[in-house]
Design an enzyme around this catalytic site. Structure first.
Site, PDB file in Angstrom:
ATOM      1  N   SER A 110       0.847  -1.192   0.000  1.00 28.78           N
ATOM      2  CA  SER A 110       0.000   0.000   0.000  1.00 28.78           C
ATOM      3  C   SER A 110       0.882   1.242   0.000  1.00 28.78           C
ATOM      4  CB  SER A 110      -0.856  -0.032   1.266  1.00 28.78           C
ATOM      5  OG  SER A 110      -1.338   1.236   1.556  1.00 28.78           O
ATOM      6  N   SER A 111       0.313   2.372  -0.438  1.00 26.72           N
ATOM      7  CA  SER A 111       1.093   3.619  -0.468  1.00 26.72           C
ATOM      8  C   SER A 111       1.440   4.112   0.939  1.00 26.72           C
ATOM      9  CB  SER A 111       0.328   4.701  -1.221  1.00 26.72           C
ATOM     10  OG  SER A 111      -0.901   4.939  -0.592  1.00 26.72           O
ATOM     11  N   CYS A 112       0.755   3.591   1.970  1.00 28.38           N
ATOM     12  CA  CYS A 112       1.021   4.083   3.328  1.00 28.38           C
ATOM     13  C   CYS A 112       2.361   3.578   3.866  1.00 28.38           C
ATOM     14  CB  CYS A 112      -0.119   3.741   4.268  1.00 28.38           C
ATOM     15  SG  CYS A 112      -0.225   1.997   4.595  1.00 28.38           S
ATOM     16  N   TYR A 139      -0.362  -0.991  10.417  1.00 32.04           N
ATOM     17  CA  TYR A 139      -0.675  -1.585   9.113  1.00 32.04           C
ATOM     18  C   TYR A 139       0.518  -1.405   8.165  1.00 32.04           C
ATOM     19  CZ  TYR A 139      -3.226  -1.799   4.608  1.00 32.04           C
ATOM     20  OH  TYR A 139      -3.650  -2.084   3.340  1.00 32.04           O
ATOM     21  N   LYS A 143       3.005  -4.095   6.210  1.00 33.11           N
ATOM     22  CA  LYS A 143       3.218  -4.098   4.752  1.00 33.11           C
ATOM     23  C   LYS A 143       4.707  -3.988   4.417  1.00 33.11           C
ATOM     24  CE  LYS A 143      -0.987  -4.425   3.178  1.00 33.11           C
ATOM     25  NZ  LYS A 143      -1.353  -5.690   2.536  1.00 33.11           N
ATOM     26  N   HIS A 186     -13.528   3.986   2.212  1.00 31.88           N
ATOM     27  CA  HIS A 186     -12.587   4.961   1.658  1.00 31.88           C
ATOM     28  C   HIS A 186     -13.363   6.096   0.986  1.00 31.88           C
ATOM     29  CE1 HIS A 186      -9.629   1.403   1.607  1.00 31.88           C
ATOM     30  NE2 HIS A 186      -9.212   2.259   2.519  1.00 31.88           N
ATOM     31  N   TRP A 209     -16.357  17.005   4.340  1.00 31.82           N
ATOM     32  CA  TRP A 209     -15.391  17.380   5.386  1.00 31.82           C
ATOM     33  C   TRP A 209     -14.185  18.065   4.769  1.00 31.82           C
ATOM     34  CZ3 TRP A 209     -14.022  14.259  10.291  1.00 31.82           C
ATOM     35  CH2 TRP A 209     -15.182  14.090  11.062  1.00 31.82           C
ATOM     36  N   ARG A 216      -5.723  13.892  -4.188  1.00 33.98           N
ATOM     37  CA  ARG A 216      -5.493  12.456  -4.023  1.00 33.98           C
ATOM     38  C   ARG A 216      -5.506  11.781  -5.399  1.00 33.98           C
ATOM     39  NH1 ARG A 216      -4.331  14.186   0.124  1.00 33.98           N
ATOM     40  NH2 ARG A 216      -4.938  13.612   2.247  1.00 33.98           N
TER      41      ARG A 216
HETATM   42  N1  LIG Z   1      -8.546  -0.842  -1.513  1.00 30.29           N
HETATM   43  C1  LIG Z   1      -7.546  -0.002  -1.663  1.00 30.29           C
HETATM   44  O1  LIG Z   1      -7.727   1.195  -1.917  1.00 30.29           O
HETATM   45  C2  LIG Z   1      -6.129  -0.484  -1.531  1.00 30.29           C
HETATM   46  C3  LIG Z   1      -5.139   0.460  -1.678  1.00 30.29           C
HETATM   47  C4  LIG Z   1      -3.834   0.065  -1.545  1.00 30.29           C
HETATM   48  C5  LIG Z   1      -3.551  -1.265  -1.284  1.00 30.29           C
HETATM   49  N2  LIG Z   1      -4.526  -2.176  -1.150  1.00 30.29           N
HETATM   50  C6  LIG Z   1      -4.118  -3.565  -0.842  1.00 30.29           C
HETATM   51  O2  LIG Z   1      -4.725  -4.501  -1.691  1.00 30.29           O
HETATM   52  C7  LIG Z   1      -4.964  -5.707  -0.970  1.00 30.29           C
HETATM   53  C8  LIG Z   1      -6.418  -6.100  -1.095  1.00 30.29           C
HETATM   54  O3  LIG Z   1      -7.231  -5.024  -0.634  1.00 30.29           O
HETATM   55  P1  LIG Z   1      -8.798  -4.971  -0.918  1.00 30.29           P
HETATM   56  O4  LIG Z   1      -9.152  -3.547  -1.042  1.00 30.29           O
HETATM   57  O5  LIG Z   1      -9.151  -5.922  -1.978  1.00 30.29           O
HETATM   58  O6  LIG Z   1      -9.346  -5.474   0.490  1.00 30.29           O
HETATM   59  P2  LIG Z   1     -10.717  -6.249   0.792  1.00 30.29           P
HETATM   60  O7  LIG Z   1     -11.734  -5.915  -0.228  1.00 30.29           O
HETATM   61  O8  LIG Z   1     -10.997  -6.013   2.242  1.00 30.29           O
HETATM   62  O9  LIG Z   1     -10.293  -7.772   0.583  1.00 30.29           O
HETATM   63  C9  LIG Z   1      -9.419  -8.435   1.438  1.00 30.29           C
HETATM   64  C10 LIG Z   1      -9.784  -9.888   1.427  1.00 30.29           C
HETATM   65  O10 LIG Z   1      -8.886 -10.579   2.312  1.00 30.29           O
HETATM   66  C11 LIG Z   1      -9.669 -11.486   3.094  1.00 30.29           C
HETATM   67  N3  LIG Z   1      -9.030 -11.725   4.373  1.00 30.29           N
HETATM   68  C12 LIG Z   1      -8.669 -10.807   5.300  1.00 30.29           C
HETATM   69  N4  LIG Z   1      -8.162 -11.416   6.371  1.00 30.29           N
HETATM   70  C13 LIG Z   1      -8.180 -12.750   6.118  1.00 30.29           C
HETATM   71  C14 LIG Z   1      -7.809 -13.901   6.846  1.00 30.29           C
HETATM   72  N5  LIG Z   1      -7.307 -13.810   8.093  1.00 30.29           N
HETATM   73  N6  LIG Z   1      -8.002 -15.114   6.283  1.00 30.29           N
HETATM   74  C15 LIG Z   1      -8.538 -15.244   5.050  1.00 30.29           C
HETATM   75  N7  LIG Z   1      -8.920 -14.188   4.306  1.00 30.29           N
HETATM   76  C16 LIG Z   1      -8.738 -12.948   4.848  1.00 30.29           C
HETATM   77  C17 LIG Z   1     -10.988 -10.789   3.273  1.00 30.29           C
HETATM   78  O11 LIG Z   1     -11.977 -11.706   3.634  1.00 30.29           O
HETATM   79  P3  LIG Z   1     -13.110 -11.228   4.703  1.00 30.29           P
HETATM   80  O12 LIG Z   1     -13.736 -10.005   4.126  1.00 30.29           O
HETATM   81  O13 LIG Z   1     -14.013 -12.399   4.813  1.00 30.29           O
HETATM   82  O14 LIG Z   1     -12.351 -10.941   5.971  1.00 30.29           O
HETATM   83  C18 LIG Z   1     -11.205 -10.167   1.903  1.00 30.29           C
HETATM   84  O15 LIG Z   1     -11.822 -11.068   1.033  1.00 30.29           O
HETATM   85  C19 LIG Z   1      -4.529  -5.453   0.464  1.00 30.29           C
HETATM   86  O16 LIG Z   1      -3.233  -5.955   0.659  1.00 30.29           O
HETATM   87  C20 LIG Z   1      -4.482  -3.961   0.560  1.00 30.29           C
HETATM   88  O17 LIG Z   1      -3.516  -3.531   1.464  1.00 30.29           O
HETATM   89  C21 LIG Z   1      -5.826  -1.823  -1.274  1.00 30.29           C
END
Ligand SMILES: NC(=O)c1ccc[n+]([C@@H]2O[C@H](COP(=O)([O-])OP(=O)(O)OC[C@H]3O[C@@H](n4cnc5c(N)ncnc54)[C@H](OP(=O)(O)O)[C@@H]3O)[C@@H](O)[C@H]2O)c1
Length: 328
Positions: A110-112, A139, A143, A186, A209, A216
């Site tokens: 992630s960018s963070c 977090y 990462k 978000h 807000w 962004r």
């Molecule tokens: N969304 C963004 O803007 C963004 C930006 C930068 C980076 N990312 C990165 O992209 C990746 C995916 O993000 P996303 O937005 O797709 O998140 P998401 O929609 O919340 O999906 C994450 C998935 O991981 C599963 N998961 C979490 N904990 C788990 C565990 N202990 N065991 C099995 N499954 C688990 C979740 O299942 P449950 O829902 O059932 O827990 C969910 O299906 C992450 O690494 C995130 O840091 C996302």
């Protein structure tokens, strides 16, 4: 170039926004052997369960898109879960992948990971050059550990075992499969929901807000999936030539940013909201700008395809199909 379409590819987190987009992309390319497990079927924090899965299913490649993800509120409220769950998930998956002969793995960060005061646009070499944003430090530390885990396995086991584990750092993502929770989402899904609800209620004004001036960057999730598959499929010589053993992660951004005020206007247009957009300047703005430097990925030959307005239209259309959302 696509690798053997019969390879067994495990997409961890396939029900999430990014994981589901990666599955769509791989299926569209013709991959026939995609393996998935829901969270209920396999808790990735459970080392024994992850070990048993890798020993039985023996995937050839892994996309690690499972993580505990959330906004500022969730990160502030559950910091212990954010560091524990993410470290456990990635340690279990990366280590068991290694023990079971997986040569290719892609870790999503992630960018963070970048310092709070990193110069803009943030390039890959800004990692570990300053203090992190405190609200999501646990977090971000997880990462960063994930990137370093991939690099350390490459350094120790690259020659001997052919290990080639890569990392991509996405900017803010949006699109189908996003989270529209009223307190825990978000900025884009939060705005789409608020403007949709304001339209339905005929509300005269939507109050945003802050001043609306912070800028962004947003990337459509199918572009993120395409970039992930692109990086995974880069031949090793090219990847190695463009990265370093201890700085191997690659940013994935849109390449341009937009003010929150302009974003709100786009969302109002896409949702059909015709009332006024107001700004509550008494509320905090956050950092003035957050833009990823995506020069490296662009030089490697990848650039995004989906413009913001089209992406917002797709996201809104998909949100409207979520019965559980409309029922609330
Ligand atoms: N969304 C963004 O803007 C963004 C930006 C930068 C980076 N990312 C990165 O992209 C990746 C995916 O993000 P996303 O937005 O797709 O998140 P998401 O929609 O919340 O999906 C994450 C998935 O991981 C599963 N998961 C979490 N904990 C788990 C565990 N202990 N065991 C099995 N499954 C688990 C979740 O299942 P449950 O829902 O059932 O827990 C969910 O299906 C992450 O690494 C995130 O840091 C996302």
């Amino acid at each position: 170039m696509p690798s053997d379409l019969n390879q067994k590819i495990y997409v961890a987190g396939h029900r999430g926004m990014v994981g589901s987009a990666i599955v769509r992309n791989l299926e569209a390319q013709g991959y026939k052997n995609i393996i998935t497990r829901t969270h209920a079927q396999m808790d990735l924090t459970d080392q024994a369960a992850v070990k048993a899965f890798f020993e039985t299913d023996k995937p050839d490649q892994v996309y690690l898109a499972a993580a505990k993800v959330g906004g500022i509120h969730a990160n502030n409220t559950y910091p212990a879960e954010f560091i524990y769950d993410n470290l456990m998930v990635q340690n279990n998956v990366i280590h068991q992948a290694f023990l079971n002969g997986v040569k290719k793995l892609l870790f999503l960060g992630s960018s963070c990971i970048y310092p709070k005061l990193a110069s803009q646009p943030m390039s890959e070499d800004a990692l570990l050059t300053g203090k992190l944003e405190p609200t999501n430090e646990p977090y971000a530390i997880a990462k960063i550990a994930g990137i370093k885990m991939c690099e350390s396995y490459n350094r120790q086991y690259g020659q001997s075992h052919g290990v080639d584990y890569r990392s991509v750092m996405p900017t803010n993502l949006y699109g189908p499969g996003d989270n529209y929770h009223p307190e825990n989402s978000h900025v884009i899904p939060a705005l789409i929901r608020r403007f949709h609800e304001a339209k339905v209620a005929n509300a005269p004004e939507v109050l945003i807000w802050g001043t609306g001036t912070p800028k962004r960057e947003f990337l459509y999730v199918d572009d993120m999936a395409a970039a992930s598959v692109f990086v995974m499929q880069l031949d090793k010589a090219t990847y190695d030539a463009q990265t370093q053993p201890m700085q191997s992660h690659i940013n994935v951004g849109f390449g341009d940013d937009i003010s929150i005020g302009e974003l709100a206007q786009h969302v109002a247009k896409v949702t059909g909201y015709q009332g006024k957009i107001g700004f509550d300047a008494s509320k905090p703005d956050g950092s003035p700008r957050k833009l990823m430097g995506s020069t490296l990925l662009n030089q490697l030959g990848w650039s995004p395809q989906v413009q913001l307005e089209q992406g917002l239209k797709n996201a809104y259309a998909q949100m409207l199909t979520q019965v559980e959302f409309l029922a609330k």
